[in-house]
Structures are given as C-alpha cells and as structure tokens.
Design an enzyme around this catalytic site. Structure first.
Site, PDB file in Angstrom:
ATOM      1  N   GLY A  65      -1.525  20.923   9.989  1.00 39.77           N
ATOM      2  CA  GLY A  65      -1.120  21.195  11.361  1.00 39.77           C
ATOM      3  C   GLY A  65      -1.645  22.522  11.863  1.00 39.77           C
ATOM      4  O   GLY A  65      -2.081  22.639  13.024  1.00 39.77           O
ATOM      5  N   SER A  66      -1.646  23.521  11.005  1.00 38.69           N
ATOM      6  CA  SER A  66      -2.177  24.827  11.380  1.00 38.69           C
ATOM      7  C   SER A  66      -3.672  24.749  11.692  1.00 38.69           C
ATOM      8  O   SER A  66      -4.157  25.339  12.675  1.00 38.69           O
ATOM      9  CB  SER A  66      -1.925  25.831  10.244  1.00 38.69           C
ATOM     10  OG  SER A  66      -2.457  27.094  10.554  1.00 38.69           O
ATOM     11  N   LYS A  77      -5.700   7.306  14.176  1.00 35.76           N
ATOM     12  CA  LYS A  77      -6.211   7.529  12.826  1.00 35.76           C
ATOM     13  C   LYS A  77      -5.034   7.427  11.840  1.00 35.76           C
ATOM     14  O   LYS A  77      -4.228   8.345  11.713  1.00 35.76           O
ATOM     15  CB  LYS A  77      -6.856   8.903  12.742  1.00 35.76           C
ATOM     16  CG  LYS A  77      -7.064   9.455  11.330  1.00 35.76           C
ATOM     17  CD  LYS A  77      -8.020   8.620  10.489  1.00 35.76           C
ATOM     18  CE  LYS A  77      -8.202   9.251   9.116  1.00 35.76           C
ATOM     19  NZ  LYS A  77      -7.000   9.156   8.248  1.00 35.76           N
ATOM     20  N   GLU A  89       8.662  22.101   0.340  1.00 33.89           N
ATOM     21  CA  GLU A  89       8.843  20.657   0.503  1.00 33.89           C
ATOM     22  C   GLU A  89       8.210  19.923  -0.684  1.00 33.89           C
ATOM     23  O   GLU A  89       7.011  20.028  -0.921  1.00 33.89           O
ATOM     24  CB  GLU A  89       8.190  20.199   1.807  1.00 33.89           C
ATOM     25  CG  GLU A  89       8.428  18.744   2.138  1.00 33.89           C
ATOM     26  CD  GLU A  89       7.887  18.365   3.507  1.00 33.89           C
ATOM     27  OE1 GLU A  89       8.572  17.641   4.236  1.00 33.89           O
ATOM     28  OE2 GLU A  89       6.768  18.806   3.837  1.00 33.89           O
ATOM     29  N   CYS A 140       9.996  13.614   5.902  1.00 30.39           N
ATOM     30  CA  CYS A 140       9.880  15.016   6.317  1.00 30.39           C
ATOM     31  C   CYS A 140      11.239  15.656   6.561  1.00 30.39           C
ATOM     32  O   CYS A 140      11.404  16.865   6.382  1.00 30.39           O
ATOM     33  CB  CYS A 140       9.003  15.124   7.562  1.00 30.39           C
ATOM     34  SG  CYS A 140       9.559  14.093   8.931  1.00 30.39           S
ATOM     35  N   GLY A 149       2.329  15.372   9.824  1.00 31.27           N
ATOM     36  CA  GLY A 149       1.816  15.605   8.481  1.00 31.27           C
ATOM     37  C   GLY A 149       2.219  16.979   7.971  1.00 31.27           C
ATOM     38  O   GLY A 149       3.245  17.538   8.371  1.00 31.27           O
ATOM     39  N   SER A 150       1.399  17.546   7.127  1.00 34.47           N
ATOM     40  CA  SER A 150       1.733  18.799   6.453  1.00 34.47           C
ATOM     41  C   SER A 150       1.496  20.011   7.345  1.00 34.47           C
ATOM     42  O   SER A 150       0.691  19.983   8.280  1.00 34.47           O
ATOM     43  CB  SER A 150       0.902  18.938   5.176  1.00 34.47           C
ATOM     44  OG  SER A 150      -0.451  19.228   5.493  1.00 34.47           O
ATOM     45  N   ASP A 204       0.810  -1.230   0.000  1.00 34.62           N
ATOM     46  CA  ASP A 204       0.000   0.000   0.000  1.00 34.62           C
ATOM     47  C   ASP A 204       0.840   1.274   0.000  1.00 34.62           C
ATOM     48  O   ASP A 204       0.368   2.339  -0.383  1.00 34.62           O
ATOM     49  CB  ASP A 204      -1.033   0.011   1.140  1.00 34.62           C
ATOM     50  CG  ASP A 204      -0.441   0.132   2.529  1.00 34.62           C
ATOM     51  OD1 ASP A 204       0.790   0.230   2.667  1.00 34.62           O
ATOM     52  OD2 ASP A 204      -1.227   0.111   3.498  1.00 34.62           O
ATOM     53  N   GLU A 264       4.396  17.336  14.344  1.00 29.12           N
ATOM     54  CA  GLU A 264       5.629  17.082  13.596  1.00 29.12           C
ATOM     55  C   GLU A 264       5.294  17.328  12.143  1.00 29.12           C
ATOM     56  O   GLU A 264       4.579  16.544  11.520  1.00 29.12           O
ATOM     57  CB  GLU A 264       6.101  15.646  13.850  1.00 29.12           C
ATOM     58  CG  GLU A 264       7.601  15.469  13.628  1.00 29.12           C
ATOM     59  CD  GLU A 264       7.933  15.132  12.195  1.00 29.12           C
ATOM     60  OE1 GLU A 264       8.164  16.088  11.415  1.00 29.12           O
ATOM     61  OE2 GLU A 264       7.953  13.951  11.845  1.00 29.12           O
TER      62      GLU A 264
END
Length: 489
Positions: free
Chosen positions: A234-235, A176, A383, A285, A229-230, A91, A251
């Site tokens: 995150g914001s 999750k 990124e 990351c 994640g991104s 996957d 993170e």
C-alpha cells in the site's frame, strides 16, 4: 475454468502466452493454469476502459439502467454459486460453507449498489448562496477509469466490494485479482458479459502483482486505484500514485484487539474469540488476534479456549464438517510457522497448537494460542495472518484501552462486557475504524469498512464505498441581469 484474460469484452490470450500454476493448498497439487498478464496486456485493458469511459454508453446511462445490469450480475453469481464456491475452496482452501457464505455476500453487494445507482438519478444538492445573483448546485459524477487490486483471502467478495460500487457510479474498471486466487474473478467476466455489461467497462487481468499490478498503478490514464492488501505494498502504491495525483483508497493490515471484561459470559466470549481468529484460517485483515482478558476471568477463559480450539476439525475444505482449512499457499504457511517459532523465541508461551497439522500434504496449521507474548514482540505487534491468537490479562479498564490502542494499526477492535455503559465507553475510546460490541467480525454491506492509522485510507461498503468512485462538481449559474461591474461599462 477460464484460461484467458478478459479485455474489452473479449477472452484474450496473454501477450506473451505465459501462465501461472494454480495450486490446491489442501493437496499441494497443480490443477489448473491461469494466464499471466504483462505490461502490454495492462496497456490494452486500460485503453479499453478509457475508451469505454470516454466514448461508451456506461457513464452516460441512467443509474436505473446500470442497476438493471448490476442486478443481473448478482443473479449470475447466485446461479453459479455452487460452482464458484468449489473453485474458491480449491484455490484458496477455505471450508465450503464459508465460501458459499462469501459468494452469497458478493451477490448481495451487487444488489446493494444497484439500489444506490438508482438513487444517483437526479441527485442534485442545491447550495444556498448569500449572493442572490447566482444559484449553485453540487452534482456527483464518476471518477473515470479505476484499477482494483484485490487480495487472496476473499477472492470474489473483495472483488465485488470494488467492482460493484465502481460500476454503480458509472466508472469503468480493470480488476487485478491475486495471483493465487484468480479463478472466480475471471469467471466474473463471463457473468458480466451474460448480464449485458458493455465491452471495456470491466476488464480482468490475472498475473503477478509486481508486473501487471504495478503497470496499472503507474498508468497515466488510470484515474483511481483501489487496493486491499499489505501495508508495504500500500505504501508503494501511494508513492506511485502520487506522481499523477491519482485518487486512491487503501484497505491494509490490522492487529485488532478484543477486550473481554470479567462480567462477560464465558461461553459467548470463547465462541466470539474463536470466530474472530480462526474464521478463514485467521487470514482476515480485521482478525481480533490480540485478546485482553480481565484478570478475574483470564484463567478460566484461557482453559476453555484451549479446550475448544483443540476440538476444531481441520481438513480439506471440501470435506463435510471441516471448520479450518489450509493456509492459502506455501509462502503463507512458512510465514505463519516462522512467526510462531519467533514468538516462542521472544518469550511467548505456547498454550496449544504452534505446529503444522499432521497430514502428509497440505498447508495446514493447528489453531494456536499464545500467552505472555512481550509487548514489544512480533507476535503481539505484527500481523501474522493465520490461526494464531495472543492472550494477556489486564487489571483496569484504562490499562485495557491503553494496550488495545498501542498499535500502529487501527482497523478493528472488539469489546465484550455485561455492562452496556462500559462497553459503549470502551468502544468510543478505541482508535479503530470498525468496532464490535459483544461480538467480533460481523460485516454488513450497508456499513462502512476501513481503518485508522496505518490500516488504510478511505472506506469501503455502504454509501462510503460509492463515494470512492465519485467526484463532486459545483455548477454555479448567474441568474441576475445586473451588470457585474468589473469591466463591462
């Protein structure tokens, strides 16, 4: 392969019966369907975790008792490592040896936090007080119900980075996983059950982040949110968590520099640059995707890097000898190719790669080396999260440090030099949470992981990772018979 959610110690069909396809990124074939959780499923999972925390045995067990179950989970991962590794290849797309390495690290993570759980027993910090009429101490307690939202690049490993310390602390959790790579996270439910984890302590919901992830972040009975994640997501999590003053750890992304001085060994420099950007298809990351090379070494290093990058064997992760697998899905594949096209449009030069690999199927992108990317270009500043590295020369140490730190990110940085004093000096000057000297990317469960600036909040791994799931309580006792003298006569 699991086709149900894991809630309150039971395998449960999603409330609306919906599923999501699981696509093999090497073949583009749908080979399984996972349950798509809804807000109702999130509600059930949070209630189960809340009940397990408020009424169940887990937070009230000794650390040694929790450690026994954590070690059993570690052994459960090891016992099923070949099967789990194949699922992650199927996957996620990564080569099988990488998947096996990741899963061995995941098992080690549970072992490590089992040891820290044991150390929590009897952990009391006496607090010296100037007033001798009182004694005071500090104790640490689990924060409560934690929601963990993890990414697709290291499916079970990233889950372990959150689940293991949370359980060690005595928290209960709703996990999750990313919708593209939920298979091994769901299997973790079976491993936890076999290890003897009480019902409701760990609940696992596959599904869309915009639905079930948001429901967990918004839920008033969730005490802590841990997210990898991104930056944009995150914001949004920070904004949502602010309503209830939830504890959060984030993170997020990076655009990490690798500074290579002219006295570096050429072969070692090329090897570590390649590992820093092509491992896991660059979907890391902390990938050192901005390489700054002292001008005296630049041309030779660029030539060798291009030569070696073009030798990398690309293919299905289950094929022996594969070093670079496909990107995780079509969205990421299109995004990376778009980034490369835009980089060239903005002035970067393509030294090698820059295109889809010539297969009839699969989300394969050739290892790509860019030069002369303008400092304000997306390729240099954003990124990309793929096998794409930008190189540029520098003339002085001060210039290298300035260029390295000129980023809104601050996750990681690396320096290579034959001069140990200079390497240490540059390492100290980096504005990053993780710094490597004469290497790139080695990660250890014992050491803190996390970044400065927009790369996140808090630290995972080591003792710092356990702190994410603990509250500190002050307990002060009156030990004197003297009257306090305010009201009592």
């Amino acid at each position: 392969m699991r086709s149900e959610l894991y809630i309150d110690g039971r395998w449960t069909a999603p409330a609306q019966g919906e599923t999501l396809p699981v696509v093999n990124p090497a073949t583009e074939e749908v080979f399984h369907h996972i349950p798509a959780a809804t807000e109702a499923d999130a509600e059930a999972a949070v209630r189960a975790a809340r009940r397990a925390f408020d009424e169940g045995p887990w937070p009230r067990m000794t650390g040694a008792e929790r450690a026994k179950i954590l070690r059993a989970m570690a052994e459960g991962i090891r016992a099923r490592l070949p099967e789990l590794a194949r699922l992650e290849v199927m996957d996620n797309g990564k080569p099988l040896p990488e998947a096996e390495w990741d899963l061995a690290d995941a098992a080690g993570c549970f072992d490590f936090y089992a040891g820290l759980a044991e150390e929590l027993d009897g952990e009391v910090e006496p607090i010296p007080l100037a007033d001798g009429r009182f004694t005071s101490k500090a104790v640490r307690e689990p924060v409560g119900v934690a929601a963990a939202i993890v990414p697709w690049n290291y499916p079970l490993l990233m889950a372990s980075w959150k689940v293991a310390p949370a359980l060690a602390a005595g928290c209960t959790m709703v996990l999750k996983p990313a919708e593209a790579t939920s298979l091994t996270a769901l299997e973790l439910g079976a491993i936890a059950e076999e290890a003897g984890l009480p019902p409701g302590v760990l609940n696992i919901l596959s599904g869309k982040g915009s639905v079930v992830g948001q429901a967990l972040v918004d839920h008033p009975q969730v005490d802590k949110v841990a997210f990898t994640g991104s930056g944009p997501v995150g914001s949004r999590i920070m904004a949502s968590a602010a309503r209830d003053i939830k504890r959060i750890s984030l993170e997020l992304g990076g655009k990490s520099p690798f500074v290579v001085f002219g006295d570096s060994d050429l072969d070692r420099a090329v090897e570590w640059i390649m590992f820093g950007i092509f491992w896991n298809q660059g979907q890391v990351c902390s990938a050192t995707s901005r390489v700054l090379v002292e001008r005296s070494l630049y041309d030779r290093l660029l030539g060798r890097l291009v030569e070696e990058a073009e030798k990398i064997r690309i293919g299905d992760g289950l094929q022996p000898g594969t070093l670079l697998g496909p990107l995780v899905n079509k969205v990421q594949y299109d995004n990376v190719l778009s980034h490369i096209d835009r980089a060239v449009e903005q002035g970067a030069k393509l030294a090698t790669g820059g295109k889809a690999q010539g297969f009839n199927h699969g989300y394969f992108v050739a290892p790509t080396v860019l030069t002369d990317a303008p400092l304000d270009s997306d390729a240099w500043r954003e990124e990309i999260f793929g096998p794409v590295v930008c190189l540029r020369p520098f003339d002085t140490e001060e210039e290298a440090i300035r260029l390295a730190n000129d980023s809104r990110f601050g996750l990681a940085a690396a320096v290579m030099s034959g001069d140990d004093v200079r390497a240490e000096r540059v390492a100290a000057a980096f504005r990053a949470g993780i710094v490597w000297i004469n290497c790139s990317q080695p990660t250890f469960t014992e050491a803190p992981w996390g970044g400065y600036k927009q790369s996140g909040i808090g630290r995972e791994l080591g003792r710092w990772g356990l702190d994410n799931y603990l509250e500190t309580k002050q307990i002060t006792r009156l030990v004197s018979d003297e009257p306090w003298g305010w009201y009592i006569k």
